[in-house]
Design an enzyme around this catalytic site. Structure first.
Site, PDB file in Angstrom:
ATOM      1  CB  CYS A   1      -1.656 -23.335 -49.245  1.00  0.00           C
ATOM      2  SG  CYS A   1      -1.737 -21.986 -50.422  1.00  0.00           S
TER       3      CYS A   1
ATOM      4  CG  HIS B   1       3.282 -23.782 -49.038  1.00  0.00           C
ATOM      5  ND1 HIS B   1       2.667 -24.983 -49.311  1.00  0.00           N
ATOM      6  CD2 HIS B   1       2.544 -22.835 -49.648  1.00  0.00           C
ATOM      7  CE1 HIS B   1       1.597 -24.747 -50.068  1.00  0.00           C
ATOM      8  NE2 HIS B   1       1.494 -23.459 -50.278  1.00  0.00           N
TER       9      HIS B   1
HETATM   10  N1  GLN Z   1      -4.104 -22.673 -55.811  1.00  0.00           N
HETATM   11  C1  GLN Z   1      -4.314 -21.985 -54.587  1.00  0.00           C
HETATM   12  C2  GLN Z   1      -3.973 -20.511 -54.668  1.00  0.00           C
HETATM   13  O1  GLN Z   1      -3.223 -20.112 -55.524  1.00  0.00           O
HETATM   14  C3  GLN Z   1      -3.522 -22.666 -53.477  1.00  0.00           C
HETATM   15  C4  GLN Z   1      -2.044 -22.510 -53.686  1.00  0.00           C
HETATM   16  C5  GLN Z   1      -1.191 -23.326 -52.748  1.00  0.00           C
HETATM   17  O2  GLN Z   1      -1.609 -24.333 -52.195  1.00  0.00           O
HETATM   18  N2  GLN Z   1       0.048 -22.907 -52.647  1.00  0.00           N
HETATM   19  O3  GLN Z   1      -4.453 -19.767 -53.857  1.00  0.00           O
END
Ligand code: GLN
Length: 243
Positions: free
Chosen positions: A94, A194
């Site tokens: 992510c 995740h």
């Molecule tokens: N901040 C980034 C987004 O919202 C990555 C989010 C994350 O790593 N879950 O796309």
């Protein structure tokens, strides 16, 4: 045989138990009689990246991604790019995945110019893409169906000729529009998943280990492991998605 693993930015990119991926990789090595060590490299620390075989970068919130920009520009961006070009293996999740691309513009207009190691860019959308999801990895990444969990605002668009990690079976993946999920570039595995993703996706975990081991000790085989429990967890999640 000892695999040297770098956990990059454990202090800021650490959402949803992502570092459980490292425990999983280490366990799957030790079950096969192989050794490994994890070196944590937080903001402000400089180390010689050439000593590592595998790099792990987890996810993070927009604010944390903005915070690490100055650290990247103080040398880590160059080190990361060299390690990628050198065929080192990366698992990036992510926010960590977004970081290897060219840029991320948050939904409220903050532009993060990232390292541009791979040709893709990310644009924040007001509606987040949240939930359990699944994708089918390409054959070069093991070919398994991965069950994961996504929570991102960023929509990632791969540049021409850049290969995704897989195709979406359920959920949004890279952007909810083109059916792609993640990236596979040289030995970089980037994903929105995740969870942590690896414990319930043993074939995906082994595809990553194979990439790292092949570079370190060509021809070294991975012994089979009894993954009955892991498969039960995996199949349960796919069933919840109606797959
Ligand atoms: N901040 C980034 C987004 O919202 C990555 C989010 C994350 O790593 N879950 O796309």
């Amino acid at each position: 045989m000892k695999l040297e693993i770098c956990h990059l930015y454990p202090d800021v990119l650490n959402l949803y138990g992502d570092n459980g991926n490292l425990l999983c990789l280490q366990k799957r090595l030790s079950w096969r009689g192989m050794d490994s060590a994890v070196t944590r490299v937080p903001i402000g620390e400089t180390v010689d990246f050439t000593q590592f075989d595998l790099f792990f970068i987890g996810g993070g919130q927009d604010f944390e991604q903005e915070v690490l920009l100055s650290d990247l520009s103080r040398g880590k961006a160059t080190e990361i790019k060299s390690a990628i070009a050198d065929g080192k293996t990366f698992l990036t999740i992510c926010g960590g995945y977004q970081m290897l691309g060219r840029s991320y513009t948050t939904w409220d207009g903050v532009r993060c110019d990232f390292i541009g190691a791979i040709d893709y860019e990310t644009k924040g959308a007001k509606d987040r893409m949240i939930g359990n999801f699944a994708f089918h990895c390409g054959p070069e990444s093991g070919g398994s169906v991965v069950a994961g969990f996504e929570n991102h605002s960023g929509k990632t668009y791969l540049g021409p000729g850049v290969q995704p990690l897989g195709t979406v079976l359920s959920g949004s993946g890279n952007n909810g529009e083109d059916g792609t999920e993640g990236v596979r570039h040289l030995n970089v595995f980037g994903t929105y998943s995740h969870g942590p993703v690896l414990p319930k996706n043993p074939e995906f975990a082994d595809a990553i280990l194979r990439a790292a081991l092949e570079r370190k000790s060509p021809g070294l085989a991975l012994d089979p492991i009894d993954d009955t429990l892991e498969h039960q967890a995996h199949d349960y999640m796919l069933k919840r998605l109606g797959l």
